[in-house]
Motif scaffolding. Structure first.
Motif, short mmCIF file in Angstrom:
data_model
loop_
_atom_site.label_atom_id
_atom_site.label_comp_id
_atom_site.label_asym_id
_atom_site.label_seq_id
_atom_site.Cartn_x
_atom_site.Cartn_y
_atom_site.Cartn_z
N ILE A 56 0.86 -1.19 0.00
CA ILE A 56 0.00 0.00 0.00
C ILE A 56 0.89 1.23 0.00
O ILE A 56 1.78 1.37 0.85
N LEU A 57 0.63 2.11 -0.96
CA LEU A 57 1.34 3.38 -1.06
C LEU A 57 0.31 4.48 -0.78
O LEU A 57 -0.68 4.60 -1.51
N VAL A 58 0.53 5.24 0.30
CA VAL A 58 -0.38 6.31 0.68
C VAL A 58 0.30 7.64 0.41
O VAL A 58 1.42 7.87 0.87
N SER A 59 -0.37 8.49 -0.35
CA SER A 59 0.19 9.80 -0.67
C SER A 59 -0.42 10.86 0.23
O SER A 59 -1.64 10.98 0.32
N ILE A 60 0.45 11.58 0.93
CA ILE A 60 0.02 12.71 1.75
C ILE A 60 0.81 13.93 1.28
O ILE A 60 1.84 13.77 0.62
N PRO A 61 0.34 15.13 1.57
CA PRO A 61 1.06 16.31 1.08
C PRO A 61 2.52 16.31 1.52
O PRO A 61 2.83 16.20 2.69
N GLY A 62 3.42 16.37 0.53
CA GLY A 62 4.85 16.44 0.80
C GLY A 62 5.54 15.11 1.02
O GLY A 62 6.76 15.08 1.19
#
Length: 100
Positions: A56-62
């Protein structure tokens, strides 16, 4: 949050995809700025029982958070990944609070 499930070499049923989306949506309780999540489900060709791989790859700001687990079933692997991501997101939120 947008959830994108990819299953190379096999077709995942709707129940499994729904389960994954429900689990990942719970992460928004701990960190509300999640942009999207990419989920990769793979089956390794080994004689071992733990041949299901969940990434699982979770994208959050920055930044992006990546978790990879092997398990007997995709559901167990997803639960383990979500627990790990939950810890990471809580830790990140605490660090942000310390800077304000």
């Amino acid at each position: 949050m947008k959830v994108n499930v990819q299953t190379p070499n096999f077709a995942a049923d709707d129940k499994l995809i729904g389960f994954i989306e429900r689990r990942l949506n719970k992460l928004e309780q701990f960190y509300d700025k999640i942009v999207f999540a990419d989920v990769f489900l793979k089956v390794q060709k080994t004689s071992e029982k733990q041949n299901k791989v969940v990434e699982i790859l979770v994208s959050i700001p920055g930044d992006e958070l990546m978790v990879k687990k092997e398990a007997r079933t995709f559901e167990i692997g997803t639960d383990e990944c979500v627990q790990s991501l939950e810890r990471q997101l809580k830790k990140r939120k605490q660090k942000q609070r310390a800077h304000f």
